[in-house]
Design an enzyme around this catalytic site. Structure first.
Site, PDB file in Angstrom:
ATOM      1  N   SER A   8       7.679   2.085   3.997  1.00 17.26           N
ATOM      2  CA  SER A   8       6.287   1.872   3.611  1.00 17.26           C
ATOM      3  C   SER A   8       5.453   3.085   3.987  1.00 17.26           C
ATOM      4  O   SER A   8       5.338   3.431   5.165  1.00 17.26           O
ATOM      5  CB  SER A   8       5.727   0.633   4.308  1.00 17.26           C
ATOM      6  N   HIS A  33       7.844   1.939  -0.728  1.00 22.22           N
ATOM      7  CA  HIS A  33       6.908   0.820  -0.737  1.00 22.22           C
ATOM      8  C   HIS A  33       5.483   1.352  -0.595  1.00 22.22           C
ATOM      9  O   HIS A  33       5.174   2.093   0.340  1.00 22.22           O
ATOM     10  CB  HIS A  33       7.224  -0.140   0.408  1.00 22.22           C
ATOM     11  N   ASP A  35       1.597   0.221  -0.316  1.00 26.56           N
ATOM     12  CA  ASP A  35       0.647  -0.861  -0.057  1.00 26.56           C
ATOM     13  C   ASP A  35      -0.735  -0.504  -0.578  1.00 26.56           C
ATOM     14  O   ASP A  35      -1.354   0.456  -0.112  1.00 26.56           O
ATOM     15  CB  ASP A  35       0.572  -1.151   1.442  1.00 26.56           C
ATOM     16  N   MET A  37      -4.494  -1.809  -0.823  1.00 29.20           N
ATOM     17  CA  MET A  37      -5.403  -2.767  -0.193  1.00 29.20           C
ATOM     18  C   MET A  37      -6.848  -2.475  -0.621  1.00 29.20           C
ATOM     19  O   MET A  37      -7.234  -1.316  -0.764  1.00 29.20           O
ATOM     20  CB  MET A  37      -5.292  -2.681   1.332  1.00 29.20           C
ATOM     21  N   HIS A  66       2.805  -2.774  -3.992  1.00 27.60           N
ATOM     22  CA  HIS A  66       2.416  -4.087  -3.479  1.00 27.60           C
ATOM     23  C   HIS A  66       0.897  -4.199  -3.523  1.00 27.60           C
ATOM     24  O   HIS A  66       0.198  -3.571  -2.724  1.00 27.60           O
ATOM     25  CB  HIS A  66       2.949  -4.210  -2.045  1.00 27.60           C
ATOM     26  N   MET A  68      -2.196  -5.812  -2.632  1.00 28.99           N
ATOM     27  CA  MET A  68      -2.888  -6.734  -1.732  1.00 28.99           C
ATOM     28  C   MET A  68      -4.373  -6.667  -2.068  1.00 28.99           C
ATOM     29  O   MET A  68      -5.193  -6.192  -1.287  1.00 28.99           O
ATOM     30  CB  MET A  68      -2.611  -6.353  -0.270  1.00 28.99           C
ATOM     31  N   MET A 137       5.990 -12.171   3.271  1.00 25.78           N
ATOM     32  CA  MET A 137       5.308 -11.442   4.337  1.00 25.78           C
ATOM     33  C   MET A 137       5.662 -12.054   5.683  1.00 25.78           C
ATOM     34  O   MET A 137       5.540 -13.265   5.878  1.00 25.78           O
ATOM     35  CB  MET A 137       3.798 -11.469   4.133  1.00 25.78           C
ATOM     36  N   ASP A 175       8.631  -8.079   4.366  1.00 24.34           N
ATOM     37  CA  ASP A 175       7.758  -7.002   4.813  1.00 24.34           C
ATOM     38  C   ASP A 175       6.967  -7.456   6.034  1.00 24.34           C
ATOM     39  O   ASP A 175       6.265  -8.461   5.982  1.00 24.34           O
ATOM     40  CB  ASP A 175       6.798  -6.627   3.676  1.00 24.34           C
TER      41      ASP A 175
END
Length: 227
Positions: A8, A33, A35, A37, A66, A68, A137, A175
């Site tokens: 990540s 990965h 993330d 956000m 991913h 979020m 998660m 994760d």
């Protein structure tokens, strides 16, 4: 096929991302990965499509993006255009999950669905046939470096049984708080892809850490076909 490791970049050095990516790519990482956000669905803000586009140019690894974020549907096309290979949305973030997963699939990328630690598997049970990936998660999303939540193991086992009983192709990814100590239990429970941030990029030698994780996970792995 053995376990897939997805470093990540949330825990990488953002001032030198290309170098950190090169290290994990050379070490045998399978996915990168990413993330995303928004400061609304989770209490943190990270990156958007322009950075994903730059990452896509900097690596040959598939980008495991991913989301979020709240209302992910309005951003799906932008992240696909930026180069996402896998696009995962949270079940908690969209009202019409079936529609959202079908939208992702219509754009010829792999579709993933994620659930937070306190969200039961029943929320996604009926859409697992549409998902290429179920991301469980094992921390509350928003920040790296958190401690693994133990009851996630039961959820992984239940998801493994649910997917196998229905002979679905959906892959289980986990994760949050994955390190050399928690990795064996996660793999034994049925995970096929593990995301690790702090454990990899927080080590002075990220490449060595990936190799250690692969060595530990290989004899325990639940075999599957995936990118």
């Amino acid at each position: 096929m053995s376990i897939r490791i997805a470093p990540s970049i949330l825990s990488a050095n953002f001032a030198n991302l290309s170098e950190d990516i090169r290290k994990v790519e050379d070490a045998g990482a399978h996915l990168l990965h990413v993330d995303v956000m928004d400061g609304h669905f989770v209490p943190n803000i990270t990156i958007g499509p322009p950075v994903v586009k730059s990452l896509n140019k900097a690596t040959k690894l598939p980008l495991d993006v991913h989301l979020m974020i709240s209302d992910p549907d309005q951003y799906i096309a932008a992240f696909v255009d930026a180069g996402a290979s896998i696009l995962t949305v949270h079940a908690e973030a969209t009202v019409h999950l079936d529609r959202t997963l079908n939208l992702i699939r219509s754009m010829n990328v792999l579709a993933g669905v994620s659930i937070n630690p306190a969200t039961p598997l029943s929320v996604v049970e009926h859409v697992l046939g549409l998902a290429d990936l179920l991301l469980i998660m094992s921390v509350n999303p928003g920040f790296g470096g958190q401690k693994f939540i133990g009851y996630a193991l039961d959820k992984i086992r239940q998801a493994r049984q649910m997917i196998d009983n229905r002979n679905l192709r959906c892959v289980i990814e986990v994760d949050g708080g994955i390190d050399l100590e928690t990795l064996p239990g996660v793999v034994r429970a049925g995970a096929q892809v593990v995301v690790a941030g702090s454990a990899i990029f927080g080590d002075p030698d990220p490449a060595r850490k990936i190799k250690e994780m692969l060595d530990i996970a290989a004899p325990l792995s639940y075999h599957s076909n995936f990118v």
